[in-house]
Motif scaffolding. Sequence first.
Motif, PDB file in Angstrom:
ATOM      1  N   ARG A  34      11.730  -7.018  52.819  1.00 11.46           N
ATOM      2  CA  ARG A  34      11.271  -6.930  51.442  1.00 11.46           C
ATOM      3  C   ARG A  34      10.921  -5.499  51.063  1.00 11.46           C
ATOM      4  NH1 ARG A  34       7.638 -12.383  51.253  1.00 11.46           N
ATOM      5  NH2 ARG A  34       7.965 -12.236  53.497  1.00 11.46           N
ATOM      6  N   SER A  35      10.705  -4.650  52.059  1.00  9.94           N
ATOM      7  CA  SER A  35      10.445  -3.243  51.784  1.00  9.94           C
ATOM      8  C   SER A  35      11.646  -2.571  51.147  1.00  9.94           C
ATOM      9  CB  SER A  35      10.078  -2.508  53.075  1.00  9.94           C
ATOM     10  OG  SER A  35      11.058  -2.722  54.070  1.00  9.94           O
ATOM     11  N   LEU A  36      12.847  -3.108  51.333  1.00  9.23           N
ATOM     12  CA  LEU A  36      14.036  -2.611  50.641  1.00  9.23           C
ATOM     13  C   LEU A  36      14.124  -3.179  49.240  1.00  9.23           C
ATOM     14  CD1 LEU A  36      16.831  -1.147  50.639  1.00  9.23           C
ATOM     15  CD2 LEU A  36      17.788  -3.270  51.536  1.00  9.23           C
ATOM     16  N   LEU A  37      13.742  -4.448  49.085  1.00  9.13           N
ATOM     17  CA  LEU A  37      13.908  -5.130  47.807  1.00  9.13           C
ATOM     18  C   LEU A  37      12.843  -4.749  46.794  1.00  9.13           C
ATOM     19  CD1 LEU A  37      15.670  -7.199  46.354  1.00  9.13           C
ATOM     20  CD2 LEU A  37      14.188  -8.991  47.261  1.00  9.13           C
ATOM     21  N   ALA A  38      11.603  -4.533  47.247  1.00 10.58           N
ATOM     22  CA  ALA A  38      10.501  -4.273  46.315  1.00 10.58           C
ATOM     23  C   ALA A  38      10.724  -3.012  45.476  1.00 10.58           C
ATOM     24  CB  ALA A  38       9.186  -4.191  47.080  1.00 10.58           C
ATOM     25  N   PRO A  39      11.069  -1.840  46.069  1.00 13.11           N
ATOM     26  CA  PRO A  39      11.338  -0.671  45.223  1.00 13.11           C
ATOM     27  C   PRO A  39      12.529  -0.879  44.300  1.00 13.11           C
ATOM     28  CG  PRO A  39      11.014  -0.022  47.512  1.00 13.11           C
ATOM     29  CD  PRO A  39      11.160  -1.514  47.502  1.00 13.11           C
ATOM     30  N   THR A  40      13.511  -1.640  44.757  1.00  9.63           N
ATOM     31  CA  THR A  40      14.686  -1.912  43.917  1.00  9.63           C
ATOM     32  C   THR A  40      14.300  -2.671  42.661  1.00  9.63           C
ATOM     33  OG1 THR A  40      16.075  -2.005  45.889  1.00  9.63           O
ATOM     34  CG2 THR A  40      16.955  -2.986  43.881  1.00  9.63           C
ATOM     35  N   LEU A  41      13.580  -3.763  42.833  1.00  3.04           N
ATOM     36  CA  LEU A  41      13.166  -4.559  41.684  1.00  3.04           C
ATOM     37  C   LEU A  41      12.180  -3.795  40.818  1.00  3.04           C
ATOM     38  CD1 LEU A  41      12.796  -8.066  43.354  1.00  3.04           C
ATOM     39  CD2 LEU A  41      14.757  -7.101  42.159  1.00  3.04           C
ATOM     40  N   ALA A  42      11.298  -3.011  41.442  1.00  3.48           N
ATOM     41  CA  ALA A  42      10.341  -2.221  40.668  1.00  3.48           C
ATOM     42  C   ALA A  42      11.064  -1.201  39.794  1.00  3.48           C
ATOM     43  CB  ALA A  42       9.364  -1.523  41.606  1.00  3.48           C
ATOM     44  N   TYR A  43      12.122  -0.600  40.336  1.00  6.70           N
ATOM     45  CA  TYR A  43      12.872   0.393  39.555  1.00  6.70           C
ATOM     46  C   TYR A  43      13.540  -0.260  38.352  1.00  6.70           C
ATOM     47  CZ  TYR A  43      16.383   3.834  38.271  1.00  6.70           C
ATOM     48  OH  TYR A  43      17.150   4.713  37.572  1.00  6.70           O
ATOM     49  N   PHE A  44      14.287  -1.336  38.589  1.00 10.14           N
ATOM     50  CA  PHE A  44      14.957  -2.003  37.480  1.00 10.14           C
ATOM     51  C   PHE A  44      13.939  -2.529  36.475  1.00 10.14           C
ATOM     52  CE2 PHE A  44      18.614  -2.807  40.523  1.00 10.14           C
ATOM     53  CZ  PHE A  44      19.410  -1.844  39.938  1.00 10.14           C
ATOM     54  N   GLY A  45      12.817  -3.052  36.974  1.00 13.10           N
ATOM     55  CA  GLY A  45      11.802  -3.581  36.081  1.00 13.10           C
ATOM     56  C   GLY A  45      11.165  -2.506  35.225  1.00 13.10           C
ATOM     57  N   ALA A  93      11.819 -13.688  37.834  1.00 13.06           N
ATOM     58  CA  ALA A  93      12.058 -14.963  38.524  1.00 13.06           C
ATOM     59  C   ALA A  93      12.300 -14.746  40.012  1.00 13.06           C
ATOM     60  CB  ALA A  93      13.251 -15.676  37.885  1.00 13.06           C
ATOM     61  N   ILE A  94      13.048 -13.677  40.357  1.00 11.77           N
ATOM     62  CA  ILE A  94      13.330 -13.387  41.764  1.00 11.77           C
ATOM     63  C   ILE A  94      12.045 -13.061  42.519  1.00 11.77           C
ATOM     64  CG2 ILE A  94      14.405 -11.702  43.308  1.00 11.77           C
ATOM     65  CD1 ILE A  94      16.734 -11.557  41.367  1.00 11.77           C
ATOM     66  N   VAL A  95      11.178 -12.234  41.907  1.00 13.65           N
ATOM     67  CA  VAL A  95       9.933 -11.841  42.575  1.00 13.65           C
ATOM     68  C   VAL A  95       9.065 -13.062  42.876  1.00 13.65           C
ATOM     69  CG1 VAL A  95       7.766 -10.596  42.287  1.00 13.65           C
ATOM     70  CG2 VAL A  95       9.924  -9.505  41.650  1.00 13.65           C
ATOM     71  N   ILE A  96       8.902 -13.933  41.868  1.00 18.20           N
ATOM     72  CA  ILE A  96       8.068 -15.119  42.052  1.00 18.20           C
ATOM     73  C   ILE A  96       8.690 -16.064  43.076  1.00 18.20           C
ATOM     74  CG2 ILE A  96       7.122 -17.160  40.913  1.00 18.20           C
ATOM     75  CD1 ILE A  96       6.979 -15.487  38.352  1.00 18.20           C
TER      76      ILE A  96
END
Length: 387
Positions: A313-324, A353-356
């Motif tokens: 998730r350390s890869l996914l969290a910055p990705t989603l944060a950037y797009f968000g 939705a993905i984060v939740i």
Amino acid sequence: MIDEATLDRAVTAGILNAGQREALMALASQNTDPASRSDDTATMSVDDQMRLVGGGNDIFVTVGIVLLFSGALFALQAVLPSNSMMLAGLLAAASWGVAEIVTRQKRMRLSSTLLALAFIASALALLSDFIGTRFSLPDTINAFSLLALRGDAIPIGLTLGGGVIAAATLYFVRFKVPVLAAIVAIASTGLAFLAAMLVLYDQMVSGSIAAPAPDQLAEVLSSALIVPLLCGAVIFAVAVFLDMHDRERQTVWSDCAFWLHVVSAPLLVHPLFILATGQDVLAGRIEPGMGASILLGVMIAVFVLVALAIDRRSLLAPTLAYFGSVGIYYLVNGAANSTGIPPFALILVTIGAIVILFGAGWQRIRRLIIRPLLPTSLLNRLPPIKA
């Protein structure tokens, strides 16, 4: 129960190696009674086991370190001359000295991370002061003064970037603090970007390529994003290599991989976002059209699958944060000028939705998606999927 000091003596005596010590500590920190563990603990992602905080005492000591170094900084600033290299040297020595107790003996994780960052910051200040004195840098730095420094660009870059890498490596060899992997990755990326810019500058000066016209600057800057993209890919590959050689995440190298994933994510996401959507990096236009929005959705899906496969998730969290964050910026600035639903709103809805969803059932989703999707030969090399 054997304490950490005894394990350290066992490593020194050659009875255990460093990897075995870390594995024993991780095993001791786990609850071995299955009946006393909750379902959430039993299905916890190995990514959640990234050892960052070592408990309440670790936080307590961290607060003490902040107070100690803050007081020392203000006191030394009042006694020593301004911009004194001695100030940075004393803080670096103090960081090392405190780490001999906090990190080497007590193995406090959050405190160790803070001390490592303080040491690197002190080393960076020392290197900056040395560069300013050695190369006589101008008081004000602008585009013209930077061009005038072309002859000294390589030694300045190697002194600053190479010095930070050397300091981080030396500290890591002694104390094994994982965050230093991120420091080395960032410094290496900076050196790579400097080398690429110098090559481009020399080609323009020699006439090998033409200098870009004003209306071509956006295209040139977009092309320059290839450098951080390649660096991000290399850092990501190193992190995956470390993960695949420590599938159970029991050693310090898996924690290093965590920080490398944190660094690689923005280096991959931002260039891909700009290159895939054709955004104007000079004008700051960030609203993609419908086709680009679909492409962004595909990019998010790919990052999600990769993060699930490597259990990071350390890869996914910055990705989603950037797009968000980009989407929120667009919505706030475009709300007054738009009456319809902007395409990027759909991306924001998807991200939320993905984060939740993933926050509630990461391992279950891994089991449902990754297990049937990947061959067994590859699954056996990836972090295990919890039943």
